[in-house]
Design an enzyme around this catalytic site. Structure first.
Site, PDB file in Angstrom:
ATOM      1  N   GLU A  18      -0.727   0.467  11.879  1.00 15.23           N
ATOM      2  CA  GLU A  18       0.036   1.596  10.869  1.00 15.23           C
ATOM      3  C   GLU A  18       0.389   2.312  12.504  1.00 15.23           C
ATOM      4  O   GLU A  18      -0.647   3.267  12.758  1.00 15.23           O
ATOM      5  CB  GLU A  18      -1.375   2.311  10.249  1.00 15.23           C
ATOM      6  N   GLU A  33      -5.802   8.433  10.486  1.00 17.76           N
ATOM      7  CA  GLU A  33      -6.518   9.363   9.753  1.00 17.76           C
ATOM      8  C   GLU A  33      -7.783   9.980  10.108  1.00 17.76           C
ATOM      9  O   GLU A  33      -8.247  10.992  10.130  1.00 17.76           O
ATOM     10  CB  GLU A  33      -6.178  10.302   8.664  1.00 17.76           C
ATOM     11  N   GLY A  89       2.881   7.953   6.504  1.00 15.74           N
ATOM     12  CA  GLY A  89       3.172   9.616   4.932  1.00 15.74           C
ATOM     13  C   GLY A  89       4.511  10.498   5.669  1.00 15.74           C
ATOM     14  O   GLY A  89       4.874  11.611   5.023  1.00 15.74           O
ATOM     15  N   ASN A 146      -4.145   1.913  -0.052  1.00 19.46           N
ATOM     16  CA  ASN A 146      -5.202   3.014  -0.058  1.00 19.46           C
ATOM     17  C   ASN A 146      -5.125   4.314  -0.470  1.00 19.46           C
ATOM     18  O   ASN A 146      -3.885   4.553  -0.159  1.00 19.46           O
ATOM     19  CB  ASN A 146      -5.394   3.721   1.836  1.00 19.46           C
ATOM     20  N   SER A 149       4.876   4.087   5.425  1.00 20.34           N
ATOM     21  CA  SER A 149       6.275   4.168   4.350  1.00 20.34           C
ATOM     22  C   SER A 149       6.554   3.120   4.653  1.00 20.34           C
ATOM     23  O   SER A 149       7.531   2.880   3.879  1.00 20.34           O
ATOM     24  CB  SER A 149       7.276   5.245   5.532  1.00 20.34           C
TER      25      SER A 149
HETATM   26  P1  13P Z   1       1.674   5.786   3.493  1.00 22.00           P
HETATM   27  O1  13P Z   1       2.261   4.525   3.223  1.00 22.00           O
HETATM   28  O2  13P Z   1       1.716   7.408   3.324  1.00 22.00           O
HETATM   29  O3  13P Z   1       3.090   5.450   5.027  1.00 22.00           O
HETATM   30  O4  13P Z   1       0.152   5.522   4.460  1.00 22.00           O
HETATM   31  C1  13P Z   1      -0.028   4.302   4.988  1.00 22.00           C
HETATM   32  C2  13P Z   1      -1.358   4.586   5.266  1.00 22.00           C
HETATM   33  O5  13P Z   1      -1.595   5.073   5.907  1.00 22.00           O
HETATM   34  C3  13P Z   1      -2.057   3.708   4.301  1.00 22.00           C
HETATM   35  O6  13P Z   1      -3.959   3.318   4.631  1.00 22.00           O
END
Ligand code: 13P
Length: 255
Positions: A169, A99, A175, A11, A215
């Site tokens: 997630e 998000e 993140g 993503n 992450s």
């Molecule tokens: P990260 O791998 O940057 O934590 O993001 C995960 C994510 O939101 C994938 O959709």
């Protein structure tokens, strides 16, 4: 041993101009274009879909979008529909990412309409669910995830359900560098598979891929991917560079 083929999806979020996206896609195609051990999807921003589609042509890497509108067309300024994505050779679409839920007010009913529309137009939805830190600390993780799964998938027919991909997630792991432990993730993945079994029957639930996201990196991927109900990853940060994304594909192929 699961018969589900591992799936690694990148993503890219709101990163990369069309030109930068093509550069990354070219690097991936050169390295994994014909590597069949793992299913690979990349999800660039809308503005790069067309050029990345051209770059991926002839490789096994699939193209995903990060969102879509539930209606096929109409007065929805700024939105993009399933037929528009299909016309760009998009095969997957991320729906209900945290998000989008947190920053753009997307609700379970909206995710549900989008999921039904995606399936109707032969797109594979990657439906995202996951709890916030406050919800985990209040011990309501499973309750929150159950509501998101049940509401998000309402009305999906048993015949279409195997085309679904679910991404667990945990919001607190996105993140942040904080990854769920493999036990924490496996517990929720097994719970989701149980729910899918109730919704669609066990054999169908056994075919649906449940990805972990938050992450995930080459260093922590082998342990997560070794879990019985973790069928791959939805990767943010580590999907933005070829090296780390390729290492994740290798980890999935070895798991
Ligand atoms: P990260 O791998 O940057 O934590 O993001 C995960 C994510 O939101 C994938 O959709």
């Amino acid at each position: 041993m699961s018969t589900r083929k591992k799936l690694i999806a990148g993503n890219w979020k709101m990163n990369k101009t069309a030109a930068d996206a093509v550069t990354l896609a070219q690097e991936l195609v050169a390295a994994v274009g014909r590597q069949p051990a793992v299913d690979v999807v990349v999800c660039p921003p809308f503005t790069a879909l067309e050029s990345v589609a051209r770059t991926l042509d002839g490789s096994l890497i699939k193209l995903g979008a990060q969102n879509m509108h539930a209606e096929p067309s109409g007065a929805f300024t700024g939105e993009v529909s399933a037929p528009m994505l299909r016309a760009l050779f998009v095969t997957h679409v991320i729906l209900g990412h945290s998000e989008r839920r947190q920053l753009f007010g997307e609700t379970d009913p909206a995710v549900n309409l989008k999921t039904l529309a995606a399936l109707k137009h032969q797109l594979r939805p990657i439906v995202c669910v996951g709890e916030t830190l406050a919800e985990r600390e209040a011990a309501s993780t499973l309750k929150v995830v159950q509501a998101q799964v049940e509401r998000g998938l309402e009305g999906v027919g048993k015949d279409h359900a195997a085309n679904l991909v679910i991404a667990y997630e945990p919001v607190w792991a996105i993140g942040t560098g904080k990854v769920a432990t493999s036990e924490q993730a496996q517990e929720v993945h097994a719970f989701i598979r149980g729910l899918l079994g109730k919704l669609f029957t066990d054999p169908v639930a056994q075919r649906i891929r449940i990805l972990y996201g938050g992450s995930m990196k080459p260093a922590n991927a082998p342990e997560l991917l070794a879990q019985k109900d973790i069928d791959g990853g939805l990767i943010g940060g580590a999907s933005l560079e070829a090296r780390s994304f390729l290492d994740l594909l290798a980890a999935a192929a070895a798991s």
